[in-house]
Design a protein around this motif. Sequence first.
Motif, mmCIF file in Angstrom:
data_model
loop_
_atom_site.group_PDB
_atom_site.id
_atom_site.type_symbol
_atom_site.label_atom_id
_atom_site.label_comp_id
_atom_site.label_asym_id
_atom_site.label_seq_id
_atom_site.Cartn_x
_atom_site.Cartn_y
_atom_site.Cartn_z
ATOM 1 N N GLN A 1 37.136 38.236 37.927
ATOM 2 C CA GLN A 1 37.601 36.604 38.399
ATOM 3 C C GLN A 1 38.465 35.772 38.238
ATOM 4 O O GLN A 1 38.265 35.034 36.529
ATOM 5 C CB GLN A 1 36.284 36.088 37.741
ATOM 6 C CG GLN A 1 36.161 33.991 39.455
ATOM 7 C CD GLN A 1 35.349 33.829 39.849
ATOM 8 O OE1 GLN A 1 34.317 33.143 39.017
ATOM 9 N NE2 GLN A 1 34.233 33.632 40.668
ATOM 10 N N THR A 2 39.300 35.434 38.453
ATOM 11 C CA THR A 2 40.418 34.557 38.340
ATOM 12 C C THR A 2 40.569 33.576 38.235
ATOM 13 O O THR A 2 40.337 32.950 39.874
ATOM 14 C CB THR A 2 42.315 35.136 37.838
ATOM 15 O OG1 THR A 2 41.742 36.369 37.446
ATOM 16 C CG2 THR A 2 43.300 34.666 37.480
ATOM 17 N N ARG B 1 42.073 43.628 32.809
ATOM 18 C CA ARG B 1 41.337 43.609 34.109
ATOM 19 C C ARG B 1 40.162 42.454 34.133
ATOM 20 O O ARG B 1 39.949 42.211 33.274
ATOM 21 C CB ARG B 1 40.960 44.764 34.464
ATOM 22 C CG ARG B 1 41.951 45.775 34.922
ATOM 23 C CD ARG B 1 41.755 46.931 36.217
ATOM 24 N NE ARG B 1 43.005 47.801 36.422
ATOM 25 C CZ ARG B 1 43.255 47.978 37.600
ATOM 26 N NH1 ARG B 1 43.208 47.102 37.634
ATOM 27 N NH2 ARG B 1 43.837 48.979 37.899
ATOM 28 N N ASP C 1 37.618 37.405 43.796
ATOM 29 C CA ASP C 1 38.661 37.467 42.727
ATOM 30 C C ASP C 1 39.152 36.146 42.115
ATOM 31 O O ASP C 1 39.911 35.889 40.924
ATOM 32 C CB ASP C 1 39.710 38.702 42.935
ATOM 33 C CG ASP C 1 39.117 40.162 43.548
ATOM 34 O OD1 ASP C 1 38.140 40.736 42.196
ATOM 35 O OD2 ASP C 1 39.073 40.289 44.706
ATOM 36 N N CYS D 1 42.167 34.104 32.617
ATOM 37 C CA CYS D 1 41.093 34.571 33.480
ATOM 38 C C CYS D 1 40.061 33.692 33.667
ATOM 39 O O CYS D 1 39.194 33.577 32.064
ATOM 40 C CB CYS D 1 40.787 36.020 32.511
ATOM 41 S SG CYS D 1 39.309 37.737 32.891
ATOM 42 N N THR E 1 43.965 42.460 37.815
ATOM 43 C CA THR E 1 42.849 41.383 38.881
ATOM 44 C C THR E 1 42.321 43.107 39.404
ATOM 45 O O THR E 1 42.207 44.243 38.382
ATOM 46 C CB THR E 1 42.995 41.674 40.485
ATOM 47 O OG1 THR E 1 41.710 41.075 41.151
ATOM 48 C CG2 THR E 1 43.742 42.113 41.075
ATOM 49 N N VAL F 1 48.729 36.541 38.640
ATOM 50 C CA VAL F 1 46.734 36.904 38.619
ATOM 51 C C VAL F 1 46.693 38.833 38.720
ATOM 52 O O VAL F 1 45.723 39.402 38.629
ATOM 53 C CB VAL F 1 45.926 36.645 40.625
ATOM 54 C CG1 VAL F 1 44.023 37.019 40.756
ATOM 55 C CG2 VAL F 1 45.989 34.940 40.385
ATOM 56 N N LEU G 1 42.052 42.059 47.209
ATOM 57 C CA LEU G 1 41.056 40.341 46.528
ATOM 58 C C LEU G 1 40.718 39.686 47.626
ATOM 59 O O LEU G 1 41.508 38.806 48.268
ATOM 60 C CB LEU G 1 43.564 40.488 46.692
ATOM 61 C CG LEU G 1 43.145 39.511 45.910
ATOM 62 C CD1 LEU G 1 43.006 39.595 44.508
ATOM 63 C CD2 LEU G 1 45.224 38.622 46.245
ATOM 64 N N LYS H 1 47.892 44.460 43.399
ATOM 65 C CA LYS H 1 47.187 44.523 44.233
ATOM 66 C C LYS H 1 48.597 45.085 45.084
ATOM 67 O O LYS H 1 50.599 45.034 44.914
ATOM 68 C CB LYS H 1 45.560 43.107 44.945
ATOM 69 C CG LYS H 1 45.636 43.036 43.999
ATOM 70 C CD LYS H 1 45.989 42.563 45.027
ATOM 71 C CE LYS H 1 45.397 43.154 46.827
ATOM 72 N NZ LYS H 1 44.958 42.612 45.962
#
Length: 228
Positions: free
Chosen positions: A159-160, A156, A127, A146, A72, A183, A77, A4
């Motif tokens: 949502q994690t 990608r 996220d 994930c 992500t 992440v 983020l 990120k």
Amino acid sequence: MLHKYAKHAATLGRSAPARIVAVLIGVVAVLAPLQASAAAPGYDGIYPNDRYRPTCADLGGEPTGAGSVCLTDNSTLTYYADSSGWGKVEDLDKLELGEMLYQQYDPTNLSVSYHYSPVFDGEAETDIVYQEDSRGLDGAIGVTWCNDRVNGNNWRCDQTYVRIAGNGWFQKHGITCHETGHVVGLLHGFNTDPEIHYQDARLGCMRTGMVPPGSLGANNKYFINEVY
């Protein structure tokens, strides 16, 4: 681990000193980004690289099965710390988590913000969802997985989930920095290209086999800024 960036003013009709000042300003504007840019590390420590590039594993609501590190979905983020139920993140732990995120990740190209009203489905999911509990950890301190891979994208995740055990582990910035690193795609030493020692100081909070330091370090910031 389951993981990120002056416009040069026109000098026509100005006096010589004014033209000189304008030129100098232009030189400074050009040189400043070059001085601020970091040197490329001697290894690739972010997913996917030539040594570690499995398809981002979509595990759903629990960390079961073969997981993987993912990226992500973009540089915005958003995060949420579970506020009720068995996964509730205690208030002090939530404060420490926020402090770490804003000190370590927000200064990068990632833009960190808290979702007071988390979104769990659709195209604008929160996220990261943080939980505090030991279920599913199998003796580990933390796990990242994930929950919903981006449709049509092998790398990608939309949502994690990050689950970290209680007993004060959330207050150790090295732990939350490490799991959050997964992440955004940061890797352990044994997955970098080329491989480096799992406790190499260049890994920052991505070191393993110890409670890592609470800092991303210059290399991880470089990787994040290159990808996001």
